[in-house]
Design a protein around this motif. Structure first.
Motif, mmCIF file in Angstrom:
data_model
loop_
_atom_site.group_PDB
_atom_site.id
_atom_site.type_symbol
_atom_site.label_atom_id
_atom_site.label_comp_id
_atom_site.label_asym_id
_atom_site.label_seq_id
_atom_site.Cartn_x
_atom_site.Cartn_y
_atom_site.Cartn_z
ATOM 1 N N THR A 13 -11.169 -2.158 7.796
ATOM 2 C CA THR A 13 -11.831 -0.905 7.417
ATOM 3 C C THR A 13 -12.458 -1.099 6.041
ATOM 4 O O THR A 13 -12.201 -2.110 5.375
ATOM 5 C CB THR A 13 -10.830 0.271 7.318
ATOM 6 N N GLN A 42 1.218 1.588 10.050
ATOM 7 C CA GLN A 42 1.063 2.076 8.664
ATOM 8 C C GLN A 42 2.021 3.222 8.335
ATOM 9 O O GLN A 42 2.147 3.611 7.174
ATOM 10 C CB GLN A 42 -0.404 2.479 8.389
ATOM 11 N N LYS A 43 2.668 3.761 9.387
ATOM 12 C CA LYS A 43 3.626 4.855 9.175
ATOM 13 C C LYS A 43 5.081 4.380 9.349
ATOM 14 O O LYS A 43 6.013 5.186 9.242
ATOM 15 C CB LYS A 43 3.374 6.003 10.183
ATOM 16 N N ARG A 55 -0.800 4.298 4.390
ATOM 17 C CA ARG A 55 -2.156 3.853 4.733
ATOM 18 C C ARG A 55 -2.344 2.404 4.285
ATOM 19 O O ARG A 55 -1.493 1.847 3.578
ATOM 20 C CB ARG A 55 -3.190 4.751 4.062
ATOM 21 N N ILE A 56 -3.450 1.814 4.675
ATOM 22 C CA ILE A 56 -3.747 0.454 4.225
ATOM 23 C C ILE A 56 -4.855 0.531 3.187
ATOM 24 O O ILE A 56 -5.596 1.523 3.160
ATOM 25 C CB ILE A 56 -4.135 -0.481 5.398
ATOM 26 N N GLU A 71 -3.180 1.614 -2.911
ATOM 27 C CA GLU A 71 -4.479 2.125 -3.361
ATOM 28 C C GLU A 71 -5.422 0.947 -3.628
ATOM 29 O O GLU A 71 -5.202 0.141 -4.553
ATOM 30 C CB GLU A 71 -4.378 3.021 -4.610
ATOM 31 N N SER A 72 -6.503 0.902 -2.832
ATOM 32 C CA SER A 72 -7.363 -0.282 -2.863
ATOM 33 C C SER A 72 -7.971 -0.549 -4.244
ATOM 34 O O SER A 72 -8.132 -1.708 -4.640
ATOM 35 C CB SER A 72 -8.459 -0.166 -1.809
HETATM 36 N N1 LIG Z 1 -7.353 5.849 -1.299
HETATM 37 C C1 LIG Z 1 -6.750 4.929 -0.363
HETATM 38 C C2 LIG Z 1 -7.228 5.289 1.027
HETATM 39 C C3 LIG Z 1 -6.551 4.436 2.070
HETATM 40 C C4 LIG Z 1 -6.998 4.832 3.472
HETATM 41 O O1 LIG Z 1 -7.455 5.958 3.720
HETATM 42 N N2 LIG Z 1 -6.856 3.879 4.410
HETATM 43 C C5 LIG Z 1 -7.216 4.173 5.780
HETATM 44 C C6 LIG Z 1 -8.134 3.092 6.317
HETATM 45 S S1 LIG Z 1 -9.629 2.975 5.362
HETATM 46 C C7 LIG Z 1 -5.963 4.206 6.646
HETATM 47 O O2 LIG Z 1 -5.001 3.545 6.355
HETATM 48 N N3 LIG Z 1 -5.997 4.979 7.736
HETATM 49 C C8 LIG Z 1 -4.896 5.081 8.639
HETATM 50 C C9 LIG Z 1 -4.234 6.426 8.605
HETATM 51 O O3 LIG Z 1 -4.829 7.365 8.026
HETATM 52 O O4 LIG Z 1 -3.146 6.565 9.142
HETATM 53 C C10 LIG Z 1 -7.149 3.499 -0.734
HETATM 54 O O5 LIG Z 1 -8.267 3.327 -1.222
HETATM 55 O O6 LIG Z 1 -6.338 2.569 -0.545
#
Ligand SMILES: N[C@@H](CCC(=O)N[C@@H](CS)C(=O)NCC(=O)O)C(=O)O
Length: 234
Positions: A13, A42-43, A55-56, A71-72
């Motif tokens: 992503t 991720q959970k 989240r990733i 946090e990326s």
């Molecule tokens: N602010 C967080 C956002 C992380 C995020 O939203 N990751 C998404 C993919 S881009 C994710 O893990 N989605 C899976 C979910 O919401 O369960 C970062 O930049 O790391």
């Protein structure tokens, strides 16, 4: 053989690619664990101990006692500090890099993420909200125009070098097709996208854990869009 310091948990992503881009551009050895959203990895409780947001991406630094970073943007910053790469030592350039990193994290990412959600998940699953699509689409276009203005007469967002600000912003801006936001007329932005398209190490990173050509308007977009919408149906 000893294990690499960095253990990266991620998926293909826009946020998930950022640390991969850093590690490939920096020629840094790392271990990759792909995270499956379909399996809701991720959970999983053990993963949430590393990333409380569920989240990733996440990294664990074995070279620093198993220190975890989520946090990326914070991950890019941590890697830049650890390896002394892609973040200038000059205080003002360093501040500018962090300013553009924050601009991506607080603006481009959240706004594009919302327009992608309403266009690519809500709408095909029967929840068409034109007001939200317009609101987030217009705001995304405005933010891309800010980038275009910044990039006038410069190759990179900050200084003379490819930095963590470019690495954070590129996967999002390159996915404008998936957000259905036009970049027409944004010549500086398009030239910058082309410049990064030509970086083999960044492009190799975008192939992992799996390629997602539909984000960039390539391959069988209709099939990829249908599969994506179905995956997030509930
Ligand atoms: N602010 C967080 C956002 C992380 C995020 O939203 N990751 C998404 C993919 S881009 C994710 O893990 N989605 C899976 C979910 O919401 O369960 C970062 O930049 O790391």
């Amino acid at each position: 053989m000893s294990q690499p310091d960095i253990h990266l948990y991620t998926a293909s992503t826009m946020n998930g690619w950022k640390p991969l881009i850093f590690l490939h551009e920096g020629d840094i050895d790392y271990e990759l664990t792909p995270i499956s959203f379909a399996k809701k990895e991720q959970k999983a409780p053990d993963y949430v101990k590393l990333n409380p947001n569920g989240r990733i991406p996440t990294i664990v630094d074995r070279g620093n006692g198993g220190f975890a970073v989520f946090e990326s943007g914070a991950i890019l910053w941590y890697l830049a500090e650890k390896y002394g790469k892609f973040l200038s030592d000059d205080p003002n350039l360093r501040s500018e890099t962090l300013q553009w990193l924050m601009f991506q994290m607080s603006g481009i990412g959240p706004m594009m993420g919302q327009v992608m959600y309403f266009q690519r998940i809500a709408k095909p699953n029967g929840d068409d909200v034109p007001y939200a699509i317009k609101r987030y689409g217009d705001e995304t276009r405005r933010l891309l125009e800010v980038l275009d203005t910044r990039l006038a007469g410069r190759d990179w967002l900050v200084g003379d070098d490819y930095s963590i600000a470019d690495m954070a912003t590129y996967p999002w801006a390159r996915s404008h097709f998936w957000a259905t936001v036009s970049v027409e007329g944004l010549d500086n932005l398009n030239a910058w996208l082309d410049r990064i398209d030509a970086r083999p190490k960044t492009q190799a990173a975008l192939q992992l854990p799996e390629p997602r050509p539909a984000f960039f308007g390539k391959g069988d977009v209709a099939a990829a869009a249908a599969a994506n919408a179905a995956r997030f149906k509930d």
